[in-house]
Design an enzyme around this catalytic site. Structure first.
Site, mmCIF file in Angstrom:
data_model
loop_
_atom_site.group_PDB
_atom_site.id
_atom_site.type_symbol
_atom_site.label_atom_id
_atom_site.label_comp_id
_atom_site.label_asym_id
_atom_site.label_seq_id
_atom_site.Cartn_x
_atom_site.Cartn_y
_atom_site.Cartn_z
ATOM 1 N N SER A 142 0.835 -1.200 0.000
ATOM 2 C CA SER A 142 0.000 0.000 0.000
ATOM 3 C C SER A 142 0.865 1.245 0.000
ATOM 4 C CB SER A 142 -0.901 0.010 1.243
ATOM 5 O OG SER A 142 -1.559 1.260 1.387
ATOM 6 N N TYR A 155 -2.740 -1.109 9.736
ATOM 7 C CA TYR A 155 -2.787 -1.574 8.345
ATOM 8 C C TYR A 155 -1.495 -1.228 7.619
ATOM 9 C CZ TYR A 155 -4.310 -1.510 3.411
ATOM 10 O OH TYR A 155 -4.418 -1.697 2.047
#
Length: 247
Positions: A142, A155
């Protein structure tokens, strides 16, 4: 024919990657967790275009189920393609959580860890005997590992761990000529984390050089391209696919 396994292939980035890989002549095994109809829709879309795909159930949080999943993969390879090996693994399955660090519970932290770091580690380990020499492992990280964004700390931390793990995979599996890379999507129009409302999308687009948020196809095309032999010398890299997000 090359065969690819894509976890979380029933929706979003995974579904787009599955379709794009099939369009390039790859056989596809995609996984779903709790939504068989969505997986069947992707399999059907691939079949309608002349491709071949199989959907298998997998909960990436449950590493104890990985040996049984490996057996299901072995059966699908034999029954569908007459093969005993597959060529690429895309560790894509995941979910988002938007919550400040002060409010994250231990259960929420552990859940994100199991899906985004522990799961890819042990799933790759379980499937290694079935990955063909000269194959490819592609981990979906990400852009939040580069751009600190309030509310996604666990995350992003585990996606950062996945980037590091990717380099170690490239190092350790190199003797089998297995490449390992990761990609880092920026803001994408998917259901992850509840999706984007108009105001948030406009903000993200204004922070992106190309002036919009990404679409699943933007990432799916990159996945299919990286898995092709055209990119056979790309290894141990993290490639951001974000349209120039906060540069």
């Amino acid at each position: 024919m090359s065969i690819v396994i894509i976890t979380g292939g029933s929706r979003g980035l995974g579904a787009s990657a599955a379709i794009q890989c099939a369009r390039r002549g790859m056989g596809v095994i995609l996984t779903y967790n709790t939504n068989p109809p969505a997986a069947a829709k992707v399999v059907g879309a691939i079949a309608d275009e002349g491709g071949k795909a199989v959907a298998l159930q997998l909960d990436v949080r449950d590493s104890a189920a990985f040996p049984a999943f490996r057996d299901a993969v072995r059966h699908a390879l034999s029954a569908t393609w007459g093969a005993d090996r597959f060529d690429a693994l895309v560790n894509n399955a995941g979910y988002g959580l938007f919550r400040p660090m002060a409010e994250v519970s231990e259960d929420e932290f552990d859940g994100l860890f199991r899906v985004h770091l522990k799961g890819p580690f042990f799933l790759t380990q379980a499937l290694l005997p079935l990955i063909a020499d000269g194959g490819h492992i592609l981990n979906v990280a990400s852009a939040t590992t580069r751009v600190a964004t309030t509310g996604v700390a666990p995350y992003a931390a585990f996606k950062g761990g996945l980037e590091v793990l990717t380099r170690y995979m490239a190092k350790e599996f190199g003797e089998r000529r297995i490449r390992a890379n990761s990609i880092a999507p920026g803001p994408i129009r998917t259901e992850l984390g509840g999706g984007l409302n108009d105001e948030f999308e406009a903000l993200l687009a204004s922070q992106t050089a190309l002036g919009r948020v990404g679409e699943p196809e933007d990432v799916g095309c990159l996945v299919a391209g990286l898995l092709s032999d055209d990119h056979r010398w790309v290894n141990a890299q993290n490639i951001e696919v974000a349209g120039g997000y906060i540069i």
